[in-house]
Design a protein around this motif. Structure first.
Motif, PDB file in Angstrom:
ATOM      1  N   SER A  32       0.817  -1.209   0.000  1.00  0.00           N
ATOM      2  CA  SER A  32       0.000   0.000   0.000  1.00  0.00           C
ATOM      3  C   SER A  32       0.852   1.261   0.000  1.00  0.00           C
ATOM      4  O   SER A  32       0.590   2.207  -0.751  1.00  0.00           O
ATOM      5  CB  SER A  32      -0.927   0.004   1.221  1.00  0.00           C
ATOM      6  OG  SER A  32      -1.790  -1.110   1.212  1.00  0.00           O
ATOM      7  N   THR A 107     -15.712  -2.300  -4.069  1.00  0.00           N
ATOM      8  CA  THR A 107     -15.131  -1.987  -2.762  1.00  0.00           C
ATOM      9  C   THR A 107     -16.184  -1.937  -1.658  1.00  0.00           C
ATOM     10  O   THR A 107     -15.870  -2.198  -0.496  1.00  0.00           O
ATOM     11  CB  THR A 107     -14.388  -0.641  -2.805  1.00  0.00           C
ATOM     12  OG1 THR A 107     -15.287   0.396  -3.228  1.00  0.00           O
ATOM     13  CG2 THR A 107     -13.209  -0.709  -3.764  1.00  0.00           C
ATOM     14  N   LEU A 111     -15.628  -3.304   2.145  1.00  0.00           N
ATOM     15  CA  LEU A 111     -15.563  -2.385   3.279  1.00  0.00           C
ATOM     16  C   LEU A 111     -16.771  -2.500   4.202  1.00  0.00           C
ATOM     17  O   LEU A 111     -16.641  -2.394   5.416  1.00  0.00           O
ATOM     18  CB  LEU A 111     -15.440  -0.947   2.764  1.00  0.00           C
ATOM     19  CG  LEU A 111     -14.217  -0.665   1.889  1.00  0.00           C
ATOM     20  CD1 LEU A 111     -14.269   0.755   1.352  1.00  0.00           C
ATOM     21  CD2 LEU A 111     -12.928  -0.891   2.666  1.00  0.00           C
ATOM     22  N   ARG A 117     -18.208   7.269   7.489  1.00  0.00           N
ATOM     23  CA  ARG A 117     -17.092   6.461   6.993  1.00  0.00           C
ATOM     24  C   ARG A 117     -17.304   6.070   5.537  1.00  0.00           C
ATOM     25  O   ARG A 117     -16.344   5.951   4.773  1.00  0.00           O
ATOM     26  CB  ARG A 117     -16.920   5.211   7.858  1.00  0.00           C
ATOM     27  CG  ARG A 117     -16.400   5.499   9.258  1.00  0.00           C
ATOM     28  CD  ARG A 117     -15.936   4.233   9.937  1.00  0.00           C
ATOM     29  NE  ARG A 117     -17.007   3.251  10.036  1.00  0.00           N
ATOM     30  CZ  ARG A 117     -16.828   1.983  10.383  1.00  0.00           C
ATOM     31  NH1 ARG A 117     -15.609   1.540  10.643  1.00  0.00           N
ATOM     32  NH2 ARG A 117     -17.856   1.159  10.465  1.00  0.00           N
ATOM     33  N   ALA A 121     -14.759   6.948   2.527  1.00  0.00           N
ATOM     34  CA  ALA A 121     -14.279   5.914   1.609  1.00  0.00           C
ATOM     35  C   ALA A 121     -14.544   6.301   0.161  1.00  0.00           C
ATOM     36  O   ALA A 121     -13.729   6.026  -0.729  1.00  0.00           O
ATOM     37  CB  ALA A 121     -14.944   4.579   1.929  1.00  0.00           C
ATOM     38  N   THR A 125     -11.894   6.342  -3.174  1.00  0.00           N
ATOM     39  CA  THR A 125     -12.104   5.201  -4.063  1.00  0.00           C
ATOM     40  C   THR A 125     -11.541   5.555  -5.429  1.00  0.00           C
ATOM     41  O   THR A 125     -12.192   6.209  -6.247  1.00  0.00           O
ATOM     42  CB  THR A 125     -13.601   4.847  -4.174  1.00  0.00           C
ATOM     43  OG1 THR A 125     -14.099   4.489  -2.880  1.00  0.00           O
ATOM     44  CG2 THR A 125     -13.817   3.671  -5.121  1.00  0.00           C
ATOM     45  N   SER A 129      -6.357   2.463  -4.732  1.00  0.00           N
ATOM     46  CA  SER A 129      -6.950   1.889  -3.519  1.00  0.00           C
ATOM     47  C   SER A 129      -7.832   0.694  -3.856  1.00  0.00           C
ATOM     48  O   SER A 129      -7.863  -0.302  -3.123  1.00  0.00           O
ATOM     49  CB  SER A 129      -7.758   2.950  -2.763  1.00  0.00           C
ATOM     50  OG  SER A 129      -8.811   3.455  -3.557  1.00  0.00           O
ATOM     51  N   ARG A 143      -9.492  -4.436   3.364  1.00  0.00           N
ATOM     52  CA  ARG A 143      -9.884  -3.191   4.040  1.00  0.00           C
ATOM     53  C   ARG A 143      -8.658  -2.369   4.424  1.00  0.00           C
ATOM     54  O   ARG A 143      -8.617  -1.155   4.209  1.00  0.00           O
ATOM     55  CB  ARG A 143     -10.696  -3.524   5.288  1.00  0.00           C
ATOM     56  CG  ARG A 143     -12.071  -4.097   5.002  1.00  0.00           C
ATOM     57  CD  ARG A 143     -12.747  -4.542   6.283  1.00  0.00           C
ATOM     58  NE  ARG A 143     -14.085  -5.049   6.026  1.00  0.00           N
ATOM     59  CZ  ARG A 143     -14.840  -5.647   6.934  1.00  0.00           C
ATOM     60  NH1 ARG A 143     -14.375  -5.816   8.163  1.00  0.00           N
ATOM     61  NH2 ARG A 143     -16.047  -6.079   6.619  1.00  0.00           N
ATOM     62  N   PHE A 146      -7.061  -0.902   1.312  1.00  0.00           N
ATOM     63  CA  PHE A 146      -7.853   0.201   0.753  1.00  0.00           C
ATOM     64  C   PHE A 146      -7.566   1.502   1.489  1.00  0.00           C
ATOM     65  O   PHE A 146      -7.268   2.531   0.876  1.00  0.00           O
ATOM     66  CB  PHE A 146      -9.341  -0.130   0.842  1.00  0.00           C
ATOM     67  CG  PHE A 146     -10.235   0.999   0.410  1.00  0.00           C
ATOM     68  CD1 PHE A 146     -10.588   1.149  -0.922  1.00  0.00           C
ATOM     69  CD2 PHE A 146     -10.717   1.924   1.336  1.00  0.00           C
ATOM     70  CE1 PHE A 146     -11.403   2.197  -1.325  1.00  0.00           C
ATOM     71  CE2 PHE A 146     -11.533   2.971   0.942  1.00  0.00           C
ATOM     72  CZ  PHE A 146     -11.875   3.110  -0.392  1.00  0.00           C
ATOM     73  N   TRP A 147      -7.664   1.464   2.814  1.00  0.00           N
ATOM     74  CA  TRP A 147      -7.506   2.695   3.592  1.00  0.00           C
ATOM     75  C   TRP A 147      -6.081   3.229   3.549  1.00  0.00           C
ATOM     76  O   TRP A 147      -5.868   4.438   3.367  1.00  0.00           O
ATOM     77  CB  TRP A 147      -7.935   2.457   5.038  1.00  0.00           C
ATOM     78  CG  TRP A 147      -9.416   2.350   5.214  1.00  0.00           C
ATOM     79  CD1 TRP A 147     -10.136   1.234   5.513  1.00  0.00           C
ATOM     80  CD2 TRP A 147     -10.371   3.409   5.085  1.00  0.00           C
ATOM     81  NE1 TRP A 147     -11.478   1.523   5.578  1.00  0.00           N
ATOM     82  CE2 TRP A 147     -11.656   2.851   5.322  1.00  0.00           C
ATOM     83  CE3 TRP A 147     -10.275   4.763   4.789  1.00  0.00           C
ATOM     84  CZ2 TRP A 147     -12.815   3.614   5.274  1.00  0.00           C
ATOM     85  CZ3 TRP A 147     -11.436   5.524   4.738  1.00  0.00           C
ATOM     86  CH2 TRP A 147     -12.685   4.953   4.984  1.00  0.00           C
ATOM     87  N   GLY A 150      -5.378   4.497  -0.087  1.00  0.00           N
ATOM     88  CA  GLY A 150      -6.149   5.691  -0.394  1.00  0.00           C
ATOM     89  C   GLY A 150      -5.674   6.916   0.361  1.00  0.00           C
ATOM     90  O   GLY A 150      -5.507   7.999  -0.216  1.00  0.00           O
ATOM     91  N   VAL A 151      -5.436   6.760   1.660  1.00  0.00           N
ATOM     92  CA  VAL A 151      -4.995   7.899   2.475  1.00  0.00           C
ATOM     93  C   VAL A 151      -3.583   8.331   2.075  1.00  0.00           C
ATOM     94  O   VAL A 151      -3.278   9.534   2.005  1.00  0.00           O
ATOM     95  CB  VAL A 151      -5.051   7.543   3.972  1.00  0.00           C
ATOM     96  CG1 VAL A 151      -4.383   8.630   4.812  1.00  0.00           C
ATOM     97  CG2 VAL A 151      -6.501   7.358   4.412  1.00  0.00           C
TER      98      VAL A 151
END
Length: 251
Positions: A32, A107, A111, A117, A121, A125, A129, A143, A146-147, A150-151
């Motif tokens: 990630s 997703t 998730l 939240r 998300a 997206t 991610s 999960r 993804f976070w 993405g962040v």
């Protein structure tokens, strides 16, 4: 009668719902962060191109914060920079953003979120991610991937957008720094290990063919949508084929 599929919660015995080991967590974080940082670094290119197209630094930064979709952002500033109408720029940018809605269909099942939240998300997206999330065998790994992806992309993309906008013309052509290849290289490295089966290889071949044939003749954004739809068609066909082949399991 077929056996029931695992529920949307992590309390089943299916391997996909198993807890993460320390090794699993390290692998997801490594993947990630590498994808997120490499992709985010390319934000400096958007920042430079944004101000070069006539946008102010504030407008360029706001696009990254609020729109946060690289393809849509580059399409918008590219059309504006070439002297195109604002309506054409917005329409093309929106067309490119449609793919994020398609990603959300996948997703959302991983998730299983609601409320604020879910809104958070939705903002992250994006290509990267989604790819990291769906590429994990365990739902909890998906999960986490993804976070974190993405962040990480969001933070680095916006910081580098600001840097590129401030530096502006002093940076020169961003491509000479190789930043235009960073995101593509990271995404290729992410996808390559998943091309070991026939369905994945067929999806890749079809997407490449569509992109090569459609890009010279169709407006910016349309080839991307066509490749996404092609991937959906291949996925549905593969799912139907597997459903017919797999024997039914009595409950």
């Amino acid at each position: 009668m077929t056996s029931a599929a695992p529920t949307s919660h992590d309390d089943g015995e299916h391997p996909a719902y198993a807890a993460l080991t320390a090794g699993d967590r390290r692998a997801v974080l490594r993947q990630s962060l590498s994808v997120g940082i490499a992709t985010g670094a390319y934000g400096i290119s958007f920042g430079a191109l944004g101000v070069a197209s006539g946008l102010t630094t504030l407008q360029t930064v706001a696009l990254s914060l609020l729109l946060f979709s690289g393809g849509s952002q580059f399409a918008l500033v590219g059309i504006l920079g070439a002297g195109g109408a604002g309506s054409a720029a917005v329409a093309t940018s929106t067309l490119l953003g449609v793919r994020n809605g398609l990603y959300a269909l996948q997703t959302s099942r991983i998730l299983d979120l609601g409320g604020l939240r879910r809104l958070a998300a939705a903002q992250i997206t994006i290509d990267e991610s989604t790819a990291v999330a769906v590429g994990q065998e365990k739902r909890r790994a998906g999960r986490l991937g993804f976070w974190v992806t993405g962040v990480t992309v969001f933070v680095f993309w916006n910081l580098m957008t600001l840097a590129g906008a401030v530096v502006g013309n002093a940076l020169g052509d961003p491509q000479r720094w190789g930043l235009d290849a960073a995101a593509a290289a990271a995404f290729t490295a992410l996808l390559w290990p998943r091309l070991h089966n026939r369905d994945a290889a067929a999806t890749m071949a079809l997407a490449v063919a569509i992109a090569l044939l459609a890009s010279p003749v169709l407006p910016v954004g349309v080839p991307v949508i066509l490749t996404v739809l092609a991937a959906v068609v291949v996925g549905l066909a593969a799912h139907g084929r597997h459903e017919r082949v797999d024997p039914e399991v009595e409950s």
